[in-house]
Design a protein around this motif. Structure first.
Motif, PDB file in Angstrom:
ATOM      1  N   UNK A   9       1.006  -1.238   0.147  1.00  0.00           N
ATOM      2  CA  UNK A   9       0.068  -0.092   0.276  1.00  0.00           C
ATOM      3  C   UNK A   9       0.898   1.366   0.120  1.00  0.00           C
ATOM      4  N   UNK A  10       0.811   2.142  -0.923  1.00  0.00           N
ATOM      5  CA  UNK A  10       1.300   3.206  -1.340  1.00  0.00           C
ATOM      6  C   UNK A  10       0.683   4.589  -0.798  1.00  0.00           C
ATOM      7  N   UNK A  11       1.260   5.368   0.157  1.00  0.00           N
ATOM      8  CA  UNK A  11       0.572   6.383   0.503  1.00  0.00           C
ATOM      9  C   UNK A  11       1.444   7.773   0.143  1.00  0.00           C
ATOM     10  N   UNK A  12       0.985   9.141   0.197  1.00  0.00           N
ATOM     11  CA  UNK A  12       1.771  10.068  -0.267  1.00  0.00           C
ATOM     12  C   UNK A  12       2.245  10.686   1.002  1.00  0.00           C
ATOM     13  N   UNK A  13       2.383  12.106   0.928  1.00  0.00           N
ATOM     14  CA  UNK A  13       3.201  12.954   1.917  1.00  0.00           C
ATOM     15  C   UNK A  13       2.555  12.632   3.352  1.00  0.00           C
ATOM     16  N   UNK A  14       3.479  12.752   4.530  1.00  0.00           N
ATOM     17  CA  UNK A  14       2.938  12.545   5.663  1.00  0.00           C
ATOM     18  C   UNK A  14       3.358  13.695   6.686  1.00  0.00           C
ATOM     19  N   UNK A  15       2.602  13.818   7.597  1.00  0.00           N
ATOM     20  CA  UNK A  15       3.106  14.771   8.801  1.00  0.00           C
ATOM     21  C   UNK A  15       4.005  13.885   9.707  1.00  0.00           C
ATOM     22  N   UNK A  16       5.180  14.469  10.147  1.00  0.00           N
ATOM     23  CA  UNK A  16       6.130  13.704  10.565  1.00  0.00           C
ATOM     24  C   UNK A  16       5.733  13.020  11.998  1.00  0.00           C
ATOM     25  N   UNK A  17       5.040  13.733  12.891  1.00  0.00           N
ATOM     26  CA  UNK A  17       4.670  13.174  14.184  1.00  0.00           C
ATOM     27  C   UNK A  17       3.616  11.970  13.952  1.00  0.00           C
ATOM     28  N   UNK A  18       2.673  12.330  13.140  1.00  0.00           N
ATOM     29  CA  UNK A  18       1.798  11.329  12.745  1.00  0.00           C
ATOM     30  C   UNK A  18       2.380  10.024  12.225  1.00  0.00           C
ATOM     31  N   UNK A  19       3.288  10.331  11.448  1.00  0.00           N
ATOM     32  CA  UNK A  19       3.988   8.976  10.662  1.00  0.00           C
ATOM     33  C   UNK A  19       4.763   8.272  11.598  1.00  0.00           C
ATOM     34  N   UNK A  20       5.468   9.021  12.653  1.00  0.00           N
ATOM     35  CA  UNK A  20       6.337   8.466  13.538  1.00  0.00           C
ATOM     36  C   UNK A  20       5.409   7.587  14.625  1.00  0.00           C
ATOM     37  N   UNK A  21       4.083   8.110  14.662  1.00  0.00           N
ATOM     38  CA  UNK A  21       3.199   7.316  15.679  1.00  0.00           C
ATOM     39  C   UNK A  21       2.717   5.948  15.043  1.00  0.00           C
ATOM     40  N   UNK A  22       2.727   5.990  13.624  1.00  0.00           N
ATOM     41  CA  UNK A  22       2.343   4.942  13.072  1.00  0.00           C
ATOM     42  C   UNK A  22       3.553   3.658  12.988  1.00  0.00           C
ATOM     43  N   UNK A  23       4.593   4.433  12.548  1.00  0.00           N
ATOM     44  CA  UNK A  23       5.858   3.590  12.656  1.00  0.00           C
ATOM     45  C   UNK A  23       6.168   2.906  13.609  1.00  0.00           C
ATOM     46  N   UNK A  24       5.870   3.463  14.988  1.00  0.00           N
ATOM     47  CA  UNK A  24       6.236   2.964  16.136  1.00  0.00           C
ATOM     48  C   UNK A  24       5.378   1.685  16.651  1.00  0.00           C
ATOM     49  N   UNK A  25       4.309   1.247  15.620  1.00  0.00           N
ATOM     50  CA  UNK A  25       3.232   0.507  15.832  1.00  0.00           C
ATOM     51  C   UNK A  25       3.645  -0.944  15.126  1.00  0.00           C
ATOM     52  N   UNK A  26       4.531  -0.657  14.165  1.00  0.00           N
ATOM     53  CA  UNK A  26       5.085  -1.774  13.291  1.00  0.00           C
ATOM     54  C   UNK A  26       6.416  -2.485  13.745  1.00  0.00           C
ATOM     55  N   UNK A  27       6.981  -3.379  13.192  1.00  0.00           N
ATOM     56  CA  UNK A  27       7.936  -4.184  13.862  1.00  0.00           C
ATOM     57  C   UNK A  27       9.322  -3.725  12.930  1.00  0.00           C
ATOM     58  N   UNK A  28       9.096  -3.342  11.971  1.00  0.00           N
ATOM     59  CA  UNK A  28      10.161  -3.117  10.874  1.00  0.00           C
ATOM     60  C   UNK A  28      10.136  -1.809  10.218  1.00  0.00           C
ATOM     61  N   UNK A  29      10.910  -0.926  10.152  1.00  0.00           N
ATOM     62  CA  UNK A  29      11.098   0.345   9.557  1.00  0.00           C
ATOM     63  C   UNK A  29      12.243   0.206   8.607  1.00  0.00           C
ATOM     64  N   UNK A  30      11.929   0.630   7.555  1.00  0.00           N
ATOM     65  CA  UNK A  30      12.831   0.650   6.388  1.00  0.00           C
ATOM     66  C   UNK A  30      13.312   2.067   5.798  1.00  0.00           C
ATOM     67  N   UNK A  31      14.631   2.093   5.541  1.00  0.00           N
ATOM     68  CA  UNK A  31      15.368   3.337   5.035  1.00  0.00           C
ATOM     69  C   UNK A  31      16.350   2.889   4.253  1.00  0.00           C
ATOM     70  N   UNK A  32      15.993   2.893   2.815  1.00  0.00           N
ATOM     71  CA  UNK A  32      16.986   2.240   2.099  1.00  0.00           C
ATOM     72  C   UNK A  32      17.685   3.203   1.135  1.00  0.00           C
ATOM     73  N   UNK A  33      18.130   4.283   1.548  1.00  0.00           N
ATOM     74  CA  UNK A  33      18.857   5.314   0.665  1.00  0.00           C
ATOM     75  C   UNK A  33      20.354   4.626   0.479  1.00  0.00           C
ATOM     76  N   UNK A  34      20.719   5.051  -0.747  1.00  0.00           N
ATOM     77  CA  UNK A  34      22.384   4.630  -0.749  1.00  0.00           C
ATOM     78  C   UNK A  34      22.660   5.898  -1.867  1.00  0.00           C
ATOM     79  N   UNK A  35      24.016   6.384  -1.231  1.00  0.00           N
ATOM     80  CA  UNK A  35      24.785   7.413  -2.153  1.00  0.00           C
ATOM     81  C   UNK A  35      26.150   6.719  -2.151  1.00  0.00           C
ATOM     82  N   UNK A  36      26.875   7.530  -3.145  1.00  0.00           N
ATOM     83  CA  UNK A  36      28.368   7.149  -3.262  1.00  0.00           C
ATOM     84  C   UNK A  36      29.020   7.320  -1.791  1.00  0.00           C
ATOM     85  N   UNK A  37      29.860   6.467  -1.496  1.00  0.00           N
ATOM     86  CA  UNK A  37      30.716   6.689  -0.301  1.00  0.00           C
ATOM     87  C   UNK A  37      31.302   8.070   0.163  1.00  0.00           C
TER      88      UNK A  37
END
Length: 238
Positions: free
Chosen positions: A108-136
């Motif tokens: 399920x793909x959602x649009x922009x979020x309010x940070x505080x509300x997103x973090x509350x939703x995130x805290x109720x999950x078990x796995x949080x993904x941040x998959x950025x990759x930049x050059x070293x």
């Protein structure tokens, strides 16, 4: 005149008020959904939404749920839309969407979020993904706020392995992938291995608790109190 050529340039690490975030959002593990995976980011390729959606194909096999937040209708969105099959909720109010029948189905793909509300939703999950990759050369020792927020709110971080190989921990002085960090290091080359670890974690509450406590110990070194202390020390000694 001030000659920059005679000055060493230090990269600035964003400093998160880690303790504040932990106190505000951290949940008892029994409140978390052991099968819910959440990615946060934007519609830019280096944020790794492609890796998330490829990995979700495997998560569907074990009946798990994936939500993505932050996808915007930037120029890259047309490529995103054409490349993946998902529940398009970009215009939806996330609070009004029932996800109960989406376990083992498309992400399920959602649009922009309010940070505080997103973090509350995130805290109720078990796995949080941040998959950025930049050059070293752009990473060195820096983590983004969206890396640090995940550990602070008490989910198991799932980070891009290539990022962890390049990023040197600010205290331990070793690549993050060589530090006990409670992190799942995901890449396109180790998806089966990562899936097997998630299977084990999802069935073992004590193991999940151990992982998120290790993550807290590792990433709390990026608390703003340490980061700014280092910054002022550099300024004083320059």
């Amino acid at each position: 005149l001030f000659d920059l050529r005679k000055r060493e340039v230090h990269l600035m690490q964003p400093g998160l008020d880690y303790s504040f975030h932990k106190d505000k959002y951290w949940k008892d593990i029994d409140q978390q959904d052991s099968r819910h995976h959440k990615w946060i980011g934007r519609t830019v390729s280096w944020k790794g939404y492609d890796v998330m959606l490829k990995f979700h194909d495997k998560l569907m096999e074990i009946g798990h749920l994936t939500t993505l937040e932050g996808i915007d209708r930037s120029p890259a969105y047309m490529t995103f839309k054409a490349s993946f099959d998902y529940y398009d909720e970009l215009k939806s109010d996330i609070q009004s969407i029932s996800l109960q029948d989406r376990y083992g189905k498309r992400a399920s793909v959602f649009g922009s979020y309010k940070n505080k509300e997103m973090l509350e939703r995130m805290s109720l999950c078990s796995y949080g993904y941040q998959l950025s990759y930049l050059k070293s050369k752009y990473i060195v020792h820096s983590l983004e706020y969206t890396h640090l927020e995940l550990a602070a709110v008490g989910v198991i971080p799932v980070f891009r392995k290539e990022y962890g190989d390049s990023c040197i921990h600010r205290y331990y002085k070793k690549p993050l992938t060589q530090v006990e960090s409670g992190t799942i290091w995901l890449s396109e080359d180790n998806m089966n291995e990562s899936l097997n670890l998630i299977k084990e974690l999802s069935q073992d509450k004590d193991m999940r608790e151990q992982y998120r406590e290790l993550a807290q110990k590792c990433y709390s070194w990026y608390d703003s109190k340490y980061v700014f202390e280092d910054m002022f020390t550099i300024i004083k000694e320059s």
